[in-house]
Write a protein that holds these residues in place. Structure first.
Motif, mmCIF file in Angstrom:
data_model
loop_
_atom_site.group_PDB
_atom_site.id
_atom_site.type_symbol
_atom_site.label_atom_id
_atom_site.label_comp_id
_atom_site.label_asym_id
_atom_site.label_seq_id
_atom_site.Cartn_x
_atom_site.Cartn_y
_atom_site.Cartn_z
ATOM 1 N N ILE A 95 0.841 -1.195 0.000
ATOM 2 C CA ILE A 95 0.000 0.000 0.000
ATOM 3 C C ILE A 95 0.877 1.246 0.000
ATOM 4 C CG2 ILE A 95 -1.615 1.348 1.402
ATOM 5 C CD1 ILE A 95 -2.880 -1.424 2.143
ATOM 6 N N GLU A 96 1.915 1.259 0.844
ATOM 7 C CA GLU A 96 2.826 2.408 0.881
ATOM 8 C C GLU A 96 3.483 2.617 -0.484
ATOM 9 O OE1 GLU A 96 6.845 4.052 3.124
ATOM 10 O OE2 GLU A 96 5.960 2.153 3.773
ATOM 11 N N ARG A 97 3.938 1.550 -1.113
ATOM 12 C CA ARG A 97 4.583 1.661 -2.421
ATOM 13 C C ARG A 97 3.616 2.247 -3.452
ATOM 14 N NH1 ARG A 97 4.786 -0.388 -7.115
ATOM 15 N NH2 ARG A 97 3.309 -2.064 -6.769
ATOM 16 N N LEU A 98 2.373 1.771 -3.454
ATOM 17 C CA LEU A 98 1.382 2.270 -4.413
ATOM 18 C C LEU A 98 1.032 3.734 -4.157
ATOM 19 C CD1 LEU A 98 -0.905 -0.870 -4.506
ATOM 20 C CD2 LEU A 98 0.494 -0.009 -6.383
ATOM 21 N N ILE A 99 0.906 4.122 -2.877
ATOM 22 C CA ILE A 99 0.604 5.519 -2.550
ATOM 23 C C ILE A 99 1.778 6.418 -2.959
ATOM 24 C CG2 ILE A 99 0.228 7.150 -0.657
ATOM 25 C CD1 ILE A 99 -2.276 5.558 -1.278
ATOM 26 N N ASP B 13 4.476 9.940 4.420
ATOM 27 C CA ASP B 13 5.535 9.789 5.415
ATOM 28 C C ASP B 13 5.713 8.299 5.713
ATOM 29 O OD1 ASP B 13 3.631 9.018 7.375
ATOM 30 O OD2 ASP B 13 3.507 11.028 8.217
ATOM 31 N N GLU B 14 6.397 7.955 6.792
ATOM 32 C CA GLU B 14 6.699 6.560 7.095
ATOM 33 C C GLU B 14 5.467 5.735 7.465
ATOM 34 O OE1 GLU B 14 8.187 9.084 9.182
ATOM 35 O OE2 GLU B 14 9.578 9.405 7.549
ATOM 36 N N GLU B 15 4.433 6.366 8.009
ATOM 37 C CA GLU B 15 3.281 5.630 8.522
ATOM 38 C C GLU B 15 1.986 5.870 7.760
ATOM 39 O OE1 GLU B 15 2.764 6.123 12.709
ATOM 40 O OE2 GLU B 15 4.908 6.010 13.090
ATOM 41 N N GLY B 16 1.966 6.899 6.902
ATOM 42 C CA GLY B 16 0.722 7.200 6.217
ATOM 43 C C GLY B 16 0.889 8.297 5.183
ATOM 44 N N CYS C 262 -8.761 20.803 2.713
ATOM 45 C CA CYS C 262 -8.941 20.381 4.115
ATOM 46 C C CYS C 262 -8.249 19.034 4.287
ATOM 47 C CB CYS C 262 -10.417 20.306 4.480
ATOM 48 S SG CYS C 262 -11.385 19.248 3.403
ATOM 49 N N ALA C 263 -6.980 18.989 3.959
ATOM 50 C CA ALA C 263 -6.217 17.752 3.943
ATOM 51 C C ALA C 263 -6.245 17.041 5.291
ATOM 52 C CB ALA C 263 -4.775 18.042 3.535
ATOM 53 N N TYR C 264 -6.222 15.722 5.233
ATOM 54 C CA TYR C 264 -6.116 14.923 6.441
ATOM 55 C C TYR C 264 -5.139 13.782 6.215
ATOM 56 C CZ TYR C 264 -9.551 11.746 4.280
ATOM 57 O OH TYR C 264 -10.206 10.895 3.437
ATOM 58 N N TRP C 265 -4.731 13.127 7.314
ATOM 59 C CA TRP C 265 -3.704 12.103 7.281
ATOM 60 C C TRP C 265 -4.348 10.738 7.467
ATOM 61 C CZ3 TRP C 265 -1.492 8.811 11.100
ATOM 62 C CH2 TRP C 265 -0.239 8.272 10.763
#
Length: 82
Positions: free
Chosen positions: A12-16, A42-45, A60-63
């Motif tokens: 998922i991280e690679r695709l994002i 970042d490292e977690e999201g 209105c960005a969110y993490w």
């Protein structure tokens, strides 16, 4: 575990990361599907906006944590509709 995971968090991280400043279709662990514009990672999201609510990025960005995502696809290549 909240639900069956289709893709592991590393994938998922690679695709994002491959889709920064693009829109992706995300299936979350609760089964919700959203189109999200990815601003940064970042490292977690990742930081994103719901594309339907964007007016001027970042409106209105969110993490979002990678572990809260079950599946991710480039927009238009999303999971089949139920």
């Amino acid at each position: 575990m909240l639900g069956e995971r289709f893709v592991d968090p590393d994938e998922i991280e690679r695709l994002i990361r491959a889709n920064v400043e693009k829109t992706v279709t995300v299936l979350d662990v609760d089964g919700g599907i959203q189109n999200l514009f990815v601003h940064s990672v970042d490292e977690e999201g990742f930081v994103c906006d719901i594309t339907a609510e964007m007016t001027q990025p970042p409106a209105c960005a969110y993490w979002v944590r990678f572990t809260d995502v079950r599946e991710v696809h480039p927009a238009g290549d999303g999971p089949p509709k139920k």
